[in-house]
Design a protein around this motif. Sequence first.
Motif, PDB file in Angstrom:
ATOM      1  N   TRP A 332      45.917  12.204 -12.016  1.00 20.93           N
ATOM      2  CA  TRP A 332      46.884  11.949 -10.956  1.00 20.93           C
ATOM      3  C   TRP A 332      46.679  12.940  -9.815  1.00 20.93           C
ATOM      4  O   TRP A 332      47.189  14.057  -9.855  1.00 20.93           O
ATOM      5  CB  TRP A 332      48.296  12.056 -11.524  1.00 20.93           C
ATOM      6  CG  TRP A 332      49.402  11.689 -10.594  1.00 20.93           C
ATOM      7  CD1 TRP A 332      49.309  11.069  -9.397  1.00 20.93           C
ATOM      8  CD2 TRP A 332      50.797  11.927 -10.820  1.00 20.93           C
ATOM      9  NE1 TRP A 332      50.557  10.894  -8.846  1.00 20.93           N
ATOM     10  CE2 TRP A 332      51.487  11.407  -9.690  1.00 20.93           C
ATOM     11  CE3 TRP A 332      51.529  12.516 -11.851  1.00 20.93           C
ATOM     12  CZ2 TRP A 332      52.870  11.479  -9.572  1.00 20.93           C
ATOM     13  CZ3 TRP A 332      52.906  12.585 -11.741  1.00 20.93           C
ATOM     14  CH2 TRP A 332      53.568  12.067 -10.621  1.00 20.93           C
ATOM     15  N   PRO A 333      45.924  12.567  -8.784  1.00 27.21           N
ATOM     16  CA  PRO A 333      45.802  13.468  -7.628  1.00 27.21           C
ATOM     17  C   PRO A 333      47.172  13.722  -7.009  1.00 27.21           C
ATOM     18  O   PRO A 333      48.101  12.923  -7.165  1.00 27.21           O
ATOM     19  CB  PRO A 333      44.891  12.687  -6.671  1.00 27.21           C
ATOM     20  CG  PRO A 333      44.204  11.677  -7.521  1.00 27.21           C
ATOM     21  CD  PRO A 333      45.157  11.332  -8.615  1.00 27.21           C
ATOM     22  N   ALA A 334      47.317  14.819  -6.307  1.00 31.51           N
ATOM     23  CA  ALA A 334      48.595  15.182  -5.705  1.00 31.51           C
ATOM     24  C   ALA A 334      49.120  14.048  -4.842  1.00 31.51           C
ATOM     25  O   ALA A 334      48.404  13.514  -3.988  1.00 31.51           O
ATOM     26  CB  ALA A 334      48.434  16.447  -4.869  1.00 31.51           C
ATOM     27  N   ASP A 335      50.386  13.671  -5.077  1.00 32.67           N
ATOM     28  CA  ASP A 335      51.059  12.614  -4.316  1.00 32.67           C
ATOM     29  C   ASP A 335      50.354  11.268  -4.428  1.00 32.67           C
ATOM     30  O   ASP A 335      50.615  10.358  -3.629  1.00 32.67           O
ATOM     31  CB  ASP A 335      51.188  12.998  -2.832  1.00 32.67           C
ATOM     32  CG  ASP A 335      51.907  14.323  -2.643  1.00 32.67           C
ATOM     33  OD1 ASP A 335      52.951  14.508  -3.267  1.00 32.67           O
ATOM     34  OD2 ASP A 335      51.408  15.170  -1.879  1.00 32.67           O
ATOM     35  N   GLY A 336      49.466  11.129  -5.397  1.00 30.75           N
ATOM     36  CA  GLY A 336      48.750   9.877  -5.557  1.00 30.75           C
ATOM     37  C   GLY A 336      47.759   9.605  -4.448  1.00 30.75           C
ATOM     38  O   GLY A 336      47.325   8.465  -4.255  1.00 30.75           O
ATOM     39  N   GLN A 337      47.374  10.651  -3.723  1.00 29.50           N
ATOM     40  CA  GLN A 337      46.481  10.495  -2.574  1.00 29.50           C
ATOM     41  C   GLN A 337      45.103  11.052  -2.904  1.00 29.50           C
ATOM     42  O   GLN A 337      44.974  12.200  -3.340  1.00 29.50           O
ATOM     43  CB  GLN A 337      47.058  11.224  -1.357  1.00 29.50           C
ATOM     44  CG  GLN A 337      48.405  10.659  -0.913  1.00 29.50           C
ATOM     45  CD  GLN A 337      49.042  11.487   0.166  1.00 29.50           C
ATOM     46  OE1 GLN A 337      48.744  12.663   0.335  1.00 29.50           O
ATOM     47  NE2 GLN A 337      49.944  10.882   0.925  1.00 29.50           N
ATOM     48  N   ALA A 338      44.092  10.237  -2.696  1.00 29.28           N
ATOM     49  CA  ALA A 338      42.718  10.662  -2.981  1.00 29.28           C
ATOM     50  C   ALA A 338      41.773   9.960  -2.022  1.00 29.28           C
ATOM     51  O   ALA A 338      42.042   8.854  -1.550  1.00 29.28           O
ATOM     52  CB  ALA A 338      42.341  10.343  -4.425  1.00 29.28           C
ATOM     53  N   ASP A 339      40.663  10.617  -1.751  1.00 24.80           N
ATOM     54  CA  ASP A 339      39.609  10.001  -0.953  1.00 24.80           C
ATOM     55  C   ASP A 339      38.427   9.686  -1.859  1.00 24.80           C
ATOM     56  O   ASP A 339      38.454   9.931  -3.067  1.00 24.80           O
ATOM     57  CB  ASP A 339      39.203  10.910   0.212  1.00 24.80           C
ATOM     58  CG  ASP A 339      38.719  12.278  -0.249  1.00 24.80           C
ATOM     59  OD1 ASP A 339      38.527  12.466  -1.475  1.00 24.80           O
ATOM     60  OD2 ASP A 339      38.524  13.162   0.599  1.00 24.80           O
ATOM     61  N   ALA A 340      37.372   9.146  -1.266  1.00 25.02           N
ATOM     62  CA  ALA A 340      36.199   8.752  -2.051  1.00 25.02           C
ATOM     63  C   ALA A 340      35.551   9.952  -2.729  1.00 25.02           C
ATOM     64  O   ALA A 340      35.019   9.838  -3.842  1.00 25.02           O
ATOM     65  CB  ALA A 340      35.189   8.043  -1.148  1.00 25.02           C
ATOM     66  N   THR A 341      35.590  11.117  -2.087  1.00 27.38           N
ATOM     67  CA  THR A 341      34.992  12.321  -2.680  1.00 27.38           C
ATOM     68  C   THR A 341      35.692  12.692  -3.982  1.00 27.38           C
ATOM     69  O   THR A 341      35.048  13.054  -4.974  1.00 27.38           O
ATOM     70  CB  THR A 341      35.078  13.493  -1.682  1.00 27.38           C
ATOM     71  OG1 THR A 341      34.360  13.159  -0.502  1.00 27.38           O
ATOM     72  CG2 THR A 341      34.491  14.765  -2.291  1.00 27.38           C
TER      73      THR A 341
END
Length: 714
Positions: A332-341
Motif C-alpha cells: 500500500w503506497p502512501a495515500d494509495g498513490q504510486a507512479d510507474a517507478t
Amino acid sequence: MTSRACRALLALALFLGAASLPLGSAHAEQAPAAKPEVAVGIGGVDPQIPDFADLTKTMTFSGQIQNLKSTPLKNVVVELRRSVVGARSAMGSATGGGSLVVSKSTVKLPELAPGTPRPWKLTPTESELFGGKHPAAGIYAIDVDVKTEYGDFLGGQRTYVVWKPLAASGTKKARVALLWPVVGMPGLTGQKTANSAAAPIVSDPQAADQFKPDGRLDRILQYGQQFPVNWVLDPDVLYTADQLSNGFFPAAADGSAQAQGDDGSDPKYWYNAAHALFASAQPQNCWNLPYADPDLTTLAHSPGDPNLLGQALQVQEPLTTGGCRQQQTIAWPADGQADATTLKALQGSGAPDLVTLLSSNVVYSWKSAHVTLPQSPNTVVYDTYLSNVFAAETAPAGQPQLNTPGVLAGQLWLAQTALLAGDYTDRVLVVAPPRDFTPTPPLATAIAAAEKLGQSDQWVGLDDLGKVLDTKPIAAPSSPLAAKTDTPNLSPDVVASASDSQKLYHALHSIMDPNHQRDDAVPFRPVATWWRSHDGDKAFTGTVYSTVVAEHGLVTIGEQNQTLTLSGKSGTVPVSILNKTNSTVSVYVQAHSDQSVHLKVPEKPELQSVAPGQNETVRIRVEGEGNGQTVHLTATLYTCSEGTADCTYYPTDLHTKLKDHNGTAIIPVKVSRIGIIALGLMIGSGVLLVALIGLRVYRAKRAQHASAQDTMAS
C-alpha cells in the motif's frame, strides 16, 4: 397599450412575484461572503437515520456558533435549509441556498458577542425537515445557516440526512469492502535500559499512549468488531505491544531512559485482545502489510540504495506475535498513490504474493476494483471519495473547530453510500481509511446503524475483500497512477541512515547465535510510511542509527601496535577478537599481507567462535622469506566464509564511514629469516671455529706436557 402602461403592469407583476416568495428566499441564492462572519459547528444529529415509519418523530440538530468579528452581531437567526443531492461530486457546502425548513423550533439571538461559542439546537419533526408527509426518496443536504434578521447570510455548515434511498427508481443495494488499517506510530528503536532487565526505551510517549484504553489503536480494535471489516495489519504493531508488555521507559530529551518507567499493562491488555482476534481459528478477513510498513514510494525512488526496498519487503513477522494468516501481502503506497517507478520497483523486489493497493476517484464507475496494470498484475483500486470520509476533520483557515469529531463524517458516510445505490454496477467498491485514521464514535455508530437496517431499507452492505480478489482482474479502464504524491518522500538523509543501519544491524546479527532474540525491523522503522505525514522522523532515525552503531561496535578486532618479529621460516601471528554481546558470535578472520613475496598468509578465512563477554585469540599461520623487512599484516573480520568485500563485518559501502573503528587490525611483522647462503656461511664458520678451538686446545695440552717433562728431567 402605451409604453407607460406596459411598464406599470411589469412593475406590478414583479412586485406580486416578489411578495409570493417565502420569507428569506429573495436572498436564498446569494453568493456567500468570501470570509464568513460566523463559524458554525454541528455537535450532533440525532437520530443519524430517520425513523422511516413515523414522520412525526423529532430529529435534533445541535452545536455551537461563534462570532468571528470584533463587534457584536444583532438579531441573529439560526435556521435549517434543505436541498436534494443527486451525485457525490455535487455535495458542496452551505451557501445560504436551499429551501427553508419551517418548524416551530427556532433559534433567534438578540445579540451574538464576538469570540465566545454559543450553543444552538433545532428540533424539527421529520415531516418538517423533509417538507411534507410524503418525502421523496433520496439524499438531502441539511444546511445550518446563520443569517441576519434581513436574511443576509453570515455563515453555515452542511450535513446530510437520507430518506429511504432504495425507494428511488434505479437503485440497488450497494456493496462496500471496508478496509480497516491497524498501523501504529513506530516506537522501538532497539534502545534498551543498561540494567539486567533490558527494558525497551520508547522513543516518544505517544507510541505507548496509542495502546491505552480509548487510545487510537484501542478504538480501531474495538470499533472494527462492531461491523464487518477487512483488517489491514502491520504485524509490527503486535510486536511492539508485546515488547512493551513487560514494562518500558519513555525516552528523555537526551535519548536516555526517564527515571520513571511504565509497567506496560496497557500495551499488554491491547496485545492480548489483538492477538486473540488475529490468531483466532475462525475465518477472518485479514491481510498483512509488509512488516513495519516501509514507505514503498520513498524506497522505490532512492537510487543510491536500490536494494533497500527488497530488503525491507523480506522482513518477516516474529513467530511469537504473528499476524494475519492470509498468504497475500498488501503493498500500500502512501495515500494509495504510486507512479510507474514505484510499481516497477515492487515488481522487481521479488516479494511473493503482493497485492498492490491504489486509489482513484473514478473507480466507482468501473465494473471491478480488481484490475491489472502493466507492472502490477494484481491490483486493487479503492474509492477516494468515500475513503476521505475517514480523514481527520480540520476547520477552515482562521476559524475555530466547533464540530464534534465524527458527526459530519457519520452523516457523510450515510449520504455517500446511499448515492452509491444509485450508480450500482454489480461490483464491490473498496474503501480504505487513511492508515493513521482515528475512528470516532459518531462515525462508527453511523456505519453500524446502516448495517443493522432491515433488508428492505438497507442501502449498503459491508463485504469481504476476498470476493474482490477472487474475481478475475480486468484491464484498468483508466490509469490510477499518480504523477505526484500528496505528501513528499522522506529525505535522502533518512534513507541513507536507514541503509547504513540495515547493513550494520545485519552484519552483527548474522554472526550471533541463530536463536538469540533479534528485531529485524529496527533499521526499517525510520523509513516507515507513518513518517510521511508526521513529525519526528529525523530524531527517531538518529536514535536508531546511534543505537545500531553502538551495538555493532560490541564485536571488534583487537589492535596491535607492537611490531612482531618472525625469526623462522614460519610462525603464527596472534589476533584478538572481542565480544561484548550477550550471545556467542561466530566470525571469520582473514589476514592480508601488503608484501606477499616476503610474508605469505592462508587464502581462506578462519572461523572463530567467541563466547559472550569474552576475548579469543586467533593465531594466523604465516610464512616469511626475507631479512629485516617489516611487512604490514591486515586482519579483517568477515561474516561469510568467502571473505569477499560484500561481507566484511564492517561494511565498506556505508554512506557515513564509522569514525571509531574500521573493523581491521594492522599488525607490523619484521621478517628476519636467514637465507640459505647465509646459513651455509654460518655453518662453515661454525665448523672452522670448532677446528680452531680444537687445534688451540691440542697445542695447549702439548705445551703443558712438554713443560712437565722438563721439570722431571731437572
